[in-house]
Design a protein around this motif. Structure first.
Motif, PDB file in Angstrom:
ATOM      1  N   GLN A 401       0.823  -1.221   0.000  1.00  0.00           N
ATOM      2  CA  GLN A 401       0.000   0.000   0.000  1.00  0.00           C
ATOM      3  C   GLN A 401       0.854   1.267   0.000  1.00  0.00           C
ATOM      4  O   GLN A 401       0.343   2.378   0.121  1.00  0.00           O
ATOM      5  CB  GLN A 401      -0.917   0.014   1.221  1.00  0.00           C
ATOM      6  N   GLY A 402       2.181   1.090  -0.083  1.00  0.00           N
ATOM      7  CA  GLY A 402       3.066   2.254  -0.164  1.00  0.00           C
ATOM      8  C   GLY A 402       3.665   2.705   1.144  1.00  0.00           C
ATOM      9  O   GLY A 402       4.320   3.757   1.214  1.00  0.00           O
ATOM     10  N   ILE A 403       3.449   1.932   2.210  1.00  0.00           N
ATOM     11  CA  ILE A 403       4.046   2.280   3.499  1.00  0.00           C
ATOM     12  C   ILE A 403       5.559   2.046   3.418  1.00  0.00           C
ATOM     13  O   ILE A 403       6.020   1.000   2.957  1.00  0.00           O
ATOM     14  CB  ILE A 403       3.433   1.440   4.642  1.00  0.00           C
ATOM     15  N   ASP A 404       6.346   3.026   3.882  1.00  0.00           N
ATOM     16  CA  ASP A 404       7.805   2.928   3.819  1.00  0.00           C
ATOM     17  C   ASP A 404       8.401   2.365   5.110  1.00  0.00           C
ATOM     18  O   ASP A 404       9.424   1.675   5.084  1.00  0.00           O
ATOM     19  CB  ASP A 404       8.418   4.309   3.554  1.00  0.00           C
ATOM     20  N   ALA A 405       7.803   2.690   6.250  1.00  0.00           N
ATOM     21  CA  ALA A 405       8.279   2.177   7.541  1.00  0.00           C
ATOM     22  C   ALA A 405       7.119   2.184   8.526  1.00  0.00           C
ATOM     23  O   ALA A 405       6.106   2.866   8.301  1.00  0.00           O
ATOM     24  CB  ALA A 405       9.432   3.023   8.071  1.00  0.00           C
ATOM     25  N   ILE A 406       7.270   1.413   9.584  1.00  0.00           N
ATOM     26  CA  ILE A 406       6.213   1.291  10.600  1.00  0.00           C
ATOM     27  C   ILE A 406       6.805   1.707  11.934  1.00  0.00           C
ATOM     28  O   ILE A 406       7.900   1.258  12.305  1.00  0.00           O
ATOM     29  CB  ILE A 406       5.702  -0.166  10.658  1.00  0.00           C
ATOM     30  N   LEU A 407       6.101   2.567  12.654  1.00  0.00           N
ATOM     31  CA  LEU A 407       6.561   3.054  13.959  1.00  0.00           C
ATOM     32  C   LEU A 407       5.783   2.373  15.081  1.00  0.00           C
ATOM     33  O   LEU A 407       4.549   2.373  15.078  1.00  0.00           O
ATOM     34  CB  LEU A 407       6.376   4.569  14.060  1.00  0.00           C
ATOM     35  N   THR A 408       6.498   1.799  16.035  1.00  0.00           N
ATOM     36  CA  THR A 408       5.880   1.147  17.201  1.00  0.00           C
ATOM     37  C   THR A 408       6.731   1.432  18.440  1.00  0.00           C
ATOM     38  O   THR A 408       7.877   1.865  18.313  1.00  0.00           O
ATOM     39  CB  THR A 408       5.795  -0.393  17.023  1.00  0.00           C
ATOM     40  N   PRO A 409       6.201   1.161  19.631  1.00  0.00           N
ATOM     41  CA  PRO A 409       7.082   1.156  20.802  1.00  0.00           C
ATOM     42  C   PRO A 409       8.114   0.032  20.654  1.00  0.00           C
ATOM     43  O   PRO A 409       7.885  -0.943  19.934  1.00  0.00           O
ATOM     44  CB  PRO A 409       6.126   0.878  21.969  1.00  0.00           C
TER      45      PRO A 409
END
Length: 494
Positions: A401-409
């Motif tokens: 879907q075009g997400i480049d990175a995912i941010l999480t704790p």
């Protein structure tokens, strides 16, 4: 230059090239610091003479103008990496006395690049643990303290010695390994940076195996730039490892522009866990704001199978461990039990393994053997493998879907006290709740220090990247690091 041991890799490299300092001086500064840091129990096999010889050779190489970035930089090596002629015990009694006749590919790559090995670092036995409390050498201790409280805290696990040593400036950087979060969780607990690259980016040859489809080596450093420098030296195709990727290794440092304008950062709804401390929730929200401020687009995403990751991991990892650890039988190397008259080979195996393995390793070997046994294989192991495929597909769908990175704790809490969670294995396993999905999917993930809790302990955020795009992930982490501005250091008490 004062306090040379406090330099990062990039600063030290530049100082070496300018002639402001020598590798011998850097190395001596670290060796002196290590001598005075016995209370941290981070270094467990010191190699000062090897380090001094390597430092002299590095200085000559720098003088000749033939020096890679890591040349002359003193580092620590996790005890899971086999190092030629130097004890390599994986934190276990069963490998007592084992001196490998070969060098692991990753440590070999670093030494070829001119890095200086100060010694071997403490770790959970066979990398099984989240607090460095299962080591034959005793607990590694976090250099951070809660306010004025003198209670000893965990540096995280399994790469606890690596995290403690880097945070306390005993070395400029260290190697770690990550099977379910063992680089990223200790990095978050100690206020340093740790990256687990894509599965296959670093060779596993010569690294004592825990779970072969999950294990991956990576650097633990004082900054994102340092992580980029060290990761490049560690990576590369290795024909000795059938899972090693035959891909070119980019210059990761050159990719650190800090420009993430237009990048899409996903925020997974499933990482909002029940009972998550407010401080972690707040830090996560601040991380989103920091990345948006840097020009990234923040997008809410769903990773629906996240809740099944931890139980599936604790089927797959012990299953692979039970298979890998079958080789430790007291026959060829390491510890062998003293036998009574009349004991045969079976008794020798039983006594050796009973004496040589600690409780956590025995627990996981028994779980692994159980889930692989006839009648339970399909119910547990095969089902867990199917769940793993679904977790991997969740990430693939999001990246499509075009997400480049995912941010999480990075972790569900700040560092806890040694002994506070060791009585409850399940509670301990929950430390990996934000990190195991990355190993299950074989993706790169990085922990960046981003703030402190009310008691002054460091807290980290995790970024998950697309496969093989460590350079892009490091650049996003670089932008996050710049905005977080984390500069806190533990007060010296050791």
């Amino acid at each position: 230059m004062a306090e040379l041991n406090k330099l990062g890799l990039a600063e030290a490299r530049d100082a070496l090239r300018k002639g402001d300092v020598t590798s011998v001086e850097l190395t001596e500064a670290c060796l002196t610091e290590i001598e005075g840091a016995g209370a941290l129990n981070a270094f467990v096999h010191n190699t000062p003479e090897i380090a001094r010889d390597q430092a002299k050779a590095a200085d000559a190489r720098i003088k000749a103008g033939d020096a890679p970035d890591m040349c002359g930089l003193p580092i620590g090596i996790k005890d899971l990496f086999c190092t030629k002629g130097v004890p390599s015990q994986a934190g276990s009694r069963i490998l007592e006395g084992f001196l490998p006749e070969y060098e692991s590919t990753v440590s070999g790559n670093l030494l070829e690049a001119g890095a200086v090995m100060l010694g071997k670092l403490n770790m959970d036995e066979f990398a099984m643990g989240s607090s460095n409390e299962t080591s034959v050498y005793g607990n590694a201790v976090n250099p951070w303290r809660r306010g004025n409280d003198e209670a000893a805290l965990t540096p995280g696990g399994s790469s606890g010695g690596s995290a403690s040593a880097v945070a306390a400036d005993l070395c400029l950087a260290a190697t770690g390994t990550d099977t379910g979060g063992s680089i990223r969780q200790p990095a978050a607990f100690t206020g340093i940076t740790g990256i687990k690259p894509t599965y296959g980016r670093c060779s596993r040859w010569g690294i004592v195996a825990f779970a072969s489809s999950l294990d991956q080596a990576g650097p633990m450093t004082k900054s994102v730039r340092d992580a980029a420098i060290m990761l490049e030296a560690m990576c590369g195709h290795d024909p000795k490892d059938s899972t090693s990727a035959d891909l070119p290794v980019p210059n990761f440092e050159a990719m650190l522009t800090g420009d993430i304008k237009g990048k899409k950062i996903g925020i997974p709804a499933e990482y909002r866990m029940d009972g998550m401390p407010d401080e972690i929730e707040t830090l996560w929200a601040q991380g989103r704001e920091m990345l948006a401020d840097a020009g990234a687009e923040i997008v809410d995403i769903s990773l629906p199978h996240t809740k099944y990751a931890l139980p599936a991991y604790y089927v797959i990892a012990p299953a692979e461990a039970s298979s890998n650890l079958a080789r430790y039988d007291g026959v060829r190397y390491g510890h062998r039990a003293t036998l009574s008259q009349g004991d045969g080979i079976t008794e020798m195996y039983e006594k050796t393994r009973a004496e040589g393995f600690g409780d956590e390793v025995k627990r996981r070997v028994m779980i692994g053997t159980y889930v692989l046994s006839a009648g339970f294989y399909d119910a547990y192991y095969n089902r867990a493998r199917k769940v793993r495929t679904l977790i991997k597909k969740d990430f693939e769908d999001v990246f499509a879907q075009g997400i480049d990175a995912i941010l999480t704790p990075a972790t569900p809490s700040a560092a806890f006290g040694l002994g506070e969670a060791s009585d409850d294995p399940v509670q301990m396993y929950l430390n990996d709740v934000f990190t195991v999905t990355v190993n299950m999917a074989g993706l790169p993930g990085i922990a960046v220090p981003a703030g402190t809790d009310a008691q002054g302990l460091p807290l980290g955020l995790q970024l998950i990247g697309r496969p093989w795009e460590e350079g892009d992930l490091l650049n996003t982490a670089y932008a996050l690091e710049a905005r977080a501005g984390f500069v806190a250091k533990p007060g010296k008490w050791w």
